[in-house]
Scaffold this motif. Structure first.
Motif, PDB file in Angstrom:
ATOM      1  N   PRO A 195       0.845  -1.434  -0.022  1.00  0.00           N
ATOM      2  CA  PRO A 195      -0.067  -0.186   0.148  1.00  0.00           C
ATOM      3  C   PRO A 195       0.940   1.459  -0.046  1.00  0.00           C
ATOM      4  N   GLY A 196       0.215   2.369  -0.534  1.00  0.00           N
ATOM      5  CA  GLY A 196       0.863   3.551  -0.464  1.00  0.00           C
ATOM      6  C   GLY A 196       1.550   4.197  -1.942  1.00  0.00           C
ATOM      7  N   GLY A 197       2.094   3.314  -2.405  1.00  0.00           N
ATOM      8  CA  GLY A 197       2.675   3.688  -3.776  1.00  0.00           C
ATOM      9  C   GLY A 197       3.909   4.498  -3.535  1.00  0.00           C
ATOM     10  N   GLU A 198       4.684   4.672  -4.814  1.00  0.00           N
ATOM     11  CA  GLU A 198       5.520   5.696  -4.889  1.00  0.00           C
ATOM     12  C   GLU A 198       5.328   7.245  -4.871  1.00  0.00           C
ATOM     13  N   PRO A 199       5.884   8.304  -4.038  1.00  0.00           N
ATOM     14  CA  PRO A 199       5.534   9.601  -4.092  1.00  0.00           C
ATOM     15  C   PRO A 199       6.080  10.359  -5.372  1.00  0.00           C
ATOM     16  N   ILE A 200       5.438  10.949  -6.150  1.00  0.00           N
ATOM     17  CA  ILE A 200       6.144  11.442  -7.369  1.00  0.00           C
ATOM     18  C   ILE A 200       5.169  12.932  -7.456  1.00  0.00           C
ATOM     19  N   GLY A 201       5.767  13.822  -8.202  1.00  0.00           N
ATOM     20  CA  GLY A 201       5.138  14.991  -8.767  1.00  0.00           C
ATOM     21  C   GLY A 201       4.991  16.096  -7.875  1.00  0.00           C
ATOM     22  N   ASN A 202       4.260  17.252  -8.500  1.00  0.00           N
ATOM     23  CA  ASN A 202       4.012  18.455  -7.693  1.00  0.00           C
ATOM     24  C   ASN A 202       2.911  19.038  -8.197  1.00  0.00           C
ATOM     25  N   PRO A 203       1.901  19.039  -7.691  1.00  0.00           N
ATOM     26  CA  PRO A 203       1.372  18.414  -6.282  1.00  0.00           C
ATOM     27  C   PRO A 203       1.588  16.678  -6.337  1.00  0.00           C
ATOM     28  N   LEU A 204       1.803  16.381  -5.173  1.00  0.00           N
ATOM     29  CA  LEU A 204       2.102  14.924  -4.817  1.00  0.00           C
ATOM     30  C   LEU A 204       1.146  14.119  -5.091  1.00  0.00           C
ATOM     31  N   ILE A 205       1.591  12.957  -5.858  1.00  0.00           N
ATOM     32  CA  ILE A 205       0.695  11.880  -6.171  1.00  0.00           C
ATOM     33  C   ILE A 205       1.717  10.826  -5.981  1.00  0.00           C
ATOM     34  N   PHE A 206       0.864   9.310  -5.855  1.00  0.00           N
ATOM     35  CA  PHE A 206       1.515   8.341  -5.757  1.00  0.00           C
ATOM     36  C   PHE A 206       1.197   6.938  -6.836  1.00  0.00           C
ATOM     37  N   GLU A 207       2.468   6.613  -7.315  1.00  0.00           N
ATOM     38  CA  GLU A 207       2.447   5.841  -8.560  1.00  0.00           C
ATOM     39  C   GLU A 207       2.480   4.503  -8.068  1.00  0.00           C
ATOM     40  N   TYR A 208       1.794   3.503  -8.527  1.00  0.00           N
ATOM     41  CA  TYR A 208       1.901   2.040  -8.248  1.00  0.00           C
ATOM     42  C   TYR A 208       2.052   1.537  -9.767  1.00  0.00           C
ATOM     43  N   LYS A 209       3.513   1.139 -10.165  1.00  0.00           N
ATOM     44  CA  LYS A 209       3.819   0.780 -11.426  1.00  0.00           C
ATOM     45  C   LYS A 209       4.154  -0.787 -11.605  1.00  0.00           C
ATOM     46  N   TYR A 210       3.389  -1.446 -12.264  1.00  0.00           N
ATOM     47  CA  TYR A 210       3.820  -2.717 -12.611  1.00  0.00           C
ATOM     48  C   TYR A 210       4.127  -2.976 -14.285  1.00  0.00           C
ATOM     49  N   LEU A 211       4.684  -3.873 -14.310  1.00  0.00           N
ATOM     50  CA  LEU A 211       5.424  -4.387 -15.729  1.00  0.00           C
ATOM     51  C   LEU A 211       5.940  -3.052 -16.438  1.00  0.00           C
ATOM     52  N   ASP A 212       7.116  -2.575 -15.974  1.00  0.00           N
ATOM     53  CA  ASP A 212       7.933  -1.477 -16.286  1.00  0.00           C
ATOM     54  C   ASP A 212       6.874  -0.075 -16.605  1.00  0.00           C
ATOM     55  N   GLY A 213       5.698   0.068 -16.001  1.00  0.00           N
ATOM     56  CA  GLY A 213       4.815   1.212 -16.363  1.00  0.00           C
ATOM     57  C   GLY A 213       3.917   0.963 -17.473  1.00  0.00           C
ATOM     58  N   ASP A 214       3.703  -0.396 -18.030  1.00  0.00           N
ATOM     59  CA  ASP A 214       2.500  -0.756 -18.800  1.00  0.00           C
ATOM     60  C   ASP A 214       1.237  -1.031 -18.058  1.00  0.00           C
ATOM     61  N   VAL A 215       1.196  -0.952 -16.898  1.00  0.00           N
ATOM     62  CA  VAL A 215       0.129  -1.097 -15.879  1.00  0.00           C
ATOM     63  C   VAL A 215       0.224  -0.296 -14.798  1.00  0.00           C
ATOM     64  N   VAL A 216      -0.410   0.955 -14.609  1.00  0.00           N
ATOM     65  CA  VAL A 216      -0.012   1.809 -13.487  1.00  0.00           C
ATOM     66  C   VAL A 216      -1.418   2.208 -12.853  1.00  0.00           C
ATOM     67  N   LEU A 217      -1.307   2.700 -11.796  1.00  0.00           N
ATOM     68  CA  LEU A 217      -2.438   3.113 -10.794  1.00  0.00           C
ATOM     69  C   LEU A 217      -1.777   4.444 -10.286  1.00  0.00           C
ATOM     70  N   LEU A 218      -2.362   5.651 -10.469  1.00  0.00           N
ATOM     71  CA  LEU A 218      -1.926   6.920  -9.907  1.00  0.00           C
ATOM     72  C   LEU A 218      -3.030   7.185  -8.822  1.00  0.00           C
ATOM     73  N   ARG A 219      -2.406   7.412  -7.475  1.00  0.00           N
ATOM     74  CA  ARG A 219      -3.446   7.948  -6.654  1.00  0.00           C
ATOM     75  C   ARG A 219      -3.348   9.470  -6.052  1.00  0.00           C
ATOM     76  N   GLY A 220      -4.315  10.211  -6.037  1.00  0.00           N
ATOM     77  CA  GLY A 220      -4.129  11.620  -5.509  1.00  0.00           C
ATOM     78  C   GLY A 220      -5.043  11.862  -4.544  1.00  0.00           C
ATOM     79  N   ASN A 221      -5.345  13.145  -4.487  1.00  0.00           N
ATOM     80  CA  ASN A 221      -6.421  13.610  -3.623  1.00  0.00           C
ATOM     81  C   ASN A 221      -7.288  14.640  -4.343  1.00  0.00           C
ATOM     82  N   ALA A 222      -7.491  14.680  -5.447  1.00  0.00           N
ATOM     83  CA  ALA A 222      -8.416  15.577  -6.193  1.00  0.00           C
ATOM     84  C   ALA A 222      -9.836  15.319  -6.301  1.00  0.00           C
ATOM     85  N   GLN A 223     -10.177  14.601  -5.203  1.00  0.00           N
ATOM     86  CA  GLN A 223     -11.724  14.077  -4.831  1.00  0.00           C
ATOM     87  C   GLN A 223     -12.161  13.441  -6.476  1.00  0.00           C
ATOM     88  N   HIS A 224     -13.288  14.099  -6.962  1.00  0.00           N
ATOM     89  CA  HIS A 224     -13.752  13.341  -8.009  1.00  0.00           C
ATOM     90  C   HIS A 224     -13.336  14.070  -9.600  1.00  0.00           C
TER      91      HIS A 224
END
Length: 376
Positions: A247-276
């Motif tokens: 859980p958590g992901g890798e912090p990247i970007g500004n504003p801060l988001i969190f990256e969950y990267k599989y298969l060298d970036g072919d499959v990715v989840l980005l978690r942020g806090n931008a509501q909907h």
């Protein structure tokens, strides 16, 4: 004689035409809800200038519930400089997922639209992408599961991960005869092995009050998978054999988001806090992930390309100015060789809030450029 016949036939063959913003791509279909037919209006934005020899990649952008194609084509064309952007409007400004106002044949519409745009000479028929938000993301996920056309090489679902009708009992499913609210899992009763090789990006927010990041029931009447589990199952469908990322992901970007990267970036989840919705880091990541314009051909007009950063030393805010460059990746590396911050920048001046870093010397990398910066 056969040569004469061939010569007589040649004038009837015409060269393929360019897709333009005035091209009519509207699609008319009928179903029980509208027996006289509904015409899906299709809006188009084409980049200025000469198309590359292989044609422009195409982004088909799908609106959320209550939206429309005109809004979508305007917002997405502001983000993507080197894609043709195409955006249809669904019946009743909706897409048929389960208990929606529309129960139109939206998959049939998408497949017809894709087949149509491939015929144009300025289109790269091997680089067609789908991007959808909210209700449009659910349709993107349906397409990702159900359709096996390899020309659609990347899809992105924004603020709507896989729902339980789409994935249950250990498999991905689609509704063979259309969604049905009176059936279990809304009629998503046909299991499916997914097309291998199609890239997938999911953008979600942990403070979304409509689609819960942690999964479960939502106000729209559907239950969702936890976003982290959803992306793990997509990665497995593409050949990933490891464990689910922590859980958590890798912090990247500004504003801060969190990256969950599989298969060298072919499959990715980005978690942020931008509501909907999305923030600038998520949108810039999407631009980069789609490969909108590669770095080497990204100069603007005749301006000499340059990258400037200041002040140096800095205390909390580091300004970076891209001059004559549309976009670039960057990394900030500490003296131990660890990447402590990374992201994606677009043309102009951007402020990086690096107050969280310890004082010291860092290496700032821009593709092939490396410079020392000091925080004090």
């Amino acid at each position: 004689m056969r040569y004469l016949i061939l010569l007589l036939l040649l004038p009837f063959f015409t060269a393929a035409q360019d897709l333009t913003e005035s091209t009519n791509l509207d699609i008319t279909l009928s179903w029980s809800q509208v027996p006289d037919g509904y015409t899906y209006p299709v809006y188009i934005s084409v980049p200025d200038g000469t198309a590359p020899s292989e044609g422009y990649p195409v982004c088909i952008s799908l609106h959320g519930n209550g939206g429309n194609g005109a809004q979508q084509v305007e917002s997405m064309s502001q983000l993507l400089d080197c894609h043709i952007v195409i955006a249809p409007s669904g019946y009743a400004n909706s897409w048929f997922i389960c208990s929606e106002e529309s129960n139109g044949p939206d998959m049939q519409m998408l497949e017809s639209l894709i087949a149509s745009i491939k015929s144009y000479s300025n289109v790269n028929a091997d680089r067609i992408r789908l991007v959808g938000g909210s209700n449009g993301s659910a349709l993107v996920n349906n397409f990702y599961i159900q359709n096996d056309d390899p020309s659609v090489d990347r899809v992105c679902g924004i603020v709507s991960q896989m729902n339980e009708p789409q994935f249950h009992n250990g498999d991905f499913h689609f509704p063979a005869t259309g969604p049905n609210v009176d059936e279990d899992f809304c009629g998503y009763n046909t299991s499916k092995d997914l097309l291998i090789g199609r890239k997938y990006l999911s953008i979600c927010n942990d403070n979304d009050n409509l689609i819960p990041f942690e999964g479960g029931p939502s106000p729209i009447g559907l239950s969702f998978l936890p976003a982290e589990f959803s992306i793990f199952k997509v990665a497995q469908s593409q050949g990933y054999t490891g464990n689910q990322l922590p859980p958590g992901g890798e912090p990247i970007g500004n504003p801060l988001i969190f990256e969950y990267k599989y298969l060298d970036g072919d499959v990715v989840l980005l978690r942020g806090n931008a509501q909907h919705g999305t923030n600038s880091s998520q949108r810039n990541y999407l631009k980069e992930w789609l490969g909108d314009c590669d770095f080497n051909s990204n100069t603007v007009g005749t301006v000499e390309a340059d990258i400037r950063w200041y002040p140096n030393p800095f205390s909390s805010i580091l300004n970076i100015d891209l001059i004559g460059i549309r976009s670039t990746n960057f990394e900030l590396i500490n003296i131990d060789g660890k990447i402590v911050y990374s992201g994606f920048l677009v043309e102009g001046i951007q402020e990086l809030d690096l107050n969280f870093l310890s004082n010291g010397v860092y290496i700032l990398n821009f593709n092939e450029q490396s410079r020392l910066v000091v925080k004090q």
